[in-house]
Scaffold this motif. Sequence first.
Motif, PDB file in Angstrom:
ATOM      1  N   ILE A  92      -6.435  56.964  16.555  1.00  0.00           N
ATOM      2  CA  ILE A  92      -6.076  57.671  15.210  1.00  0.00           C
ATOM      3  C   ILE A  92      -7.309  58.330  14.894  1.00  0.00           C
ATOM      4  N   ASN A  93      -7.264  59.546  14.425  1.00  0.00           N
ATOM      5  CA  ASN A  93      -8.398  60.468  14.140  1.00  0.00           C
ATOM      6  C   ASN A  93      -7.917  61.227  12.724  1.00  0.00           C
ATOM      7  N   ASN A  94      -8.455  61.156  11.608  1.00  0.00           N
ATOM      8  CA  ASN A  94      -8.166  61.849  10.645  1.00  0.00           C
ATOM      9  C   ASN A  94      -9.283  62.278   9.868  1.00  0.00           C
ATOM     10  N   ARG A  95      -9.231  63.671   9.582  1.00  0.00           N
ATOM     11  CA  ARG A  95     -10.354  64.512   8.683  1.00  0.00           C
ATOM     12  C   ARG A  95      -9.624  65.324   7.585  1.00  0.00           C
ATOM     13  N   SER A  96     -10.463  65.159   6.428  1.00  0.00           N
ATOM     14  CA  SER A  96      -9.842  66.235   5.420  1.00  0.00           C
ATOM     15  C   SER A  96     -10.817  66.641   4.394  1.00  0.00           C
ATOM     16  N   GLY A 142     -14.238  63.952   3.923  1.00  0.00           N
ATOM     17  CA  GLY A 142     -13.933  62.712   4.363  1.00  0.00           C
ATOM     18  C   GLY A 142     -13.321  62.817   5.989  1.00  0.00           C
ATOM     19  N   SER A 143     -13.975  61.625   6.667  1.00  0.00           N
ATOM     20  CA  SER A 143     -13.273  61.473   7.896  1.00  0.00           C
ATOM     21  C   SER A 143     -12.973  59.963   8.366  1.00  0.00           C
ATOM     22  N   GLY A 144     -12.232  59.550   9.235  1.00  0.00           N
ATOM     23  CA  GLY A 144     -12.131  58.407   9.806  1.00  0.00           C
ATOM     24  C   GLY A 144     -11.349  58.348  11.243  1.00  0.00           C
ATOM     25  N   SER A 145     -11.716  57.206  11.613  1.00  0.00           N
ATOM     26  CA  SER A 145     -11.250  56.989  13.155  1.00  0.00           C
ATOM     27  C   SER A 145     -10.902  55.551  13.687  1.00  0.00           C
TER      28      SER A 145
END
Length: 240
Positions: A92-96, A142-145
């Motif tokens: 899962i990769n998420n970036r906002s 923000g970003s998360g992985s």
Amino acid sequence: MTVRIGTIAAMAALAACGQLEEVGKTPALTQPSGGNEHFAMTAGAVPGQRAVPQNSPSLWTGGRTSLLGDRRAAQRGDIMTVVIEIDESAQINNRSQRGRSGSQSAGVGSLMGLETVIEDILPGDGSLADAVELNSESDFSGSGSIRRAEKLTLRVAATVLEVMPNGALRIEGTQEVRVNNEVRVLLVSGFVRPGDVTRQNEITYDKIASARISYGGRGHITAMQAPRYGQQVADVILPF
């Protein structure tokens, strides 16, 4: 200053009291009894389940020990085999990103002639034409992985502990294997439908409701891999 540091330390200690109870222990599994699935099983019958008359006419005996009898686990104390084959992966990769800016200005062009008197009182070249001016700006990024992979292949015998009112079976199985000074412990529990048990008296883990599967161990190797109690306590208490 000393009082403030003491207050912060006391608050951190109180917040960590709940976590200190888990020091030196493995994470506890949630008990399925009392949950929504357990309540649903005790409330009514499973759709499609019918009681089969035990004394119905037949050319063959219906006993479980006969050649054509059903030898699948169905009563308290019966044993079935649980097949655990987990091979899953997730990424899962998420970036906002968010931004906003605003500007507000207000002035007094005419105030019954008083604006002239006020402007004479204001120092320098002060004027009511731009009496109020506000500017605001905000920016967020923000970003998360997450990357995870699991693979587990096991078989364990489970015992029927209880036949639920709707016909479902509550099972539980444990297995311990000792190699030198290391014990590997496997635990599986949950609820199964009798119809999901195969003719080989086996059931796969994905057909177990409220499944609880634990695979761990205890011994010298496990103890060496775990942080010392003092380090675990320090990680919980220290705020930085």
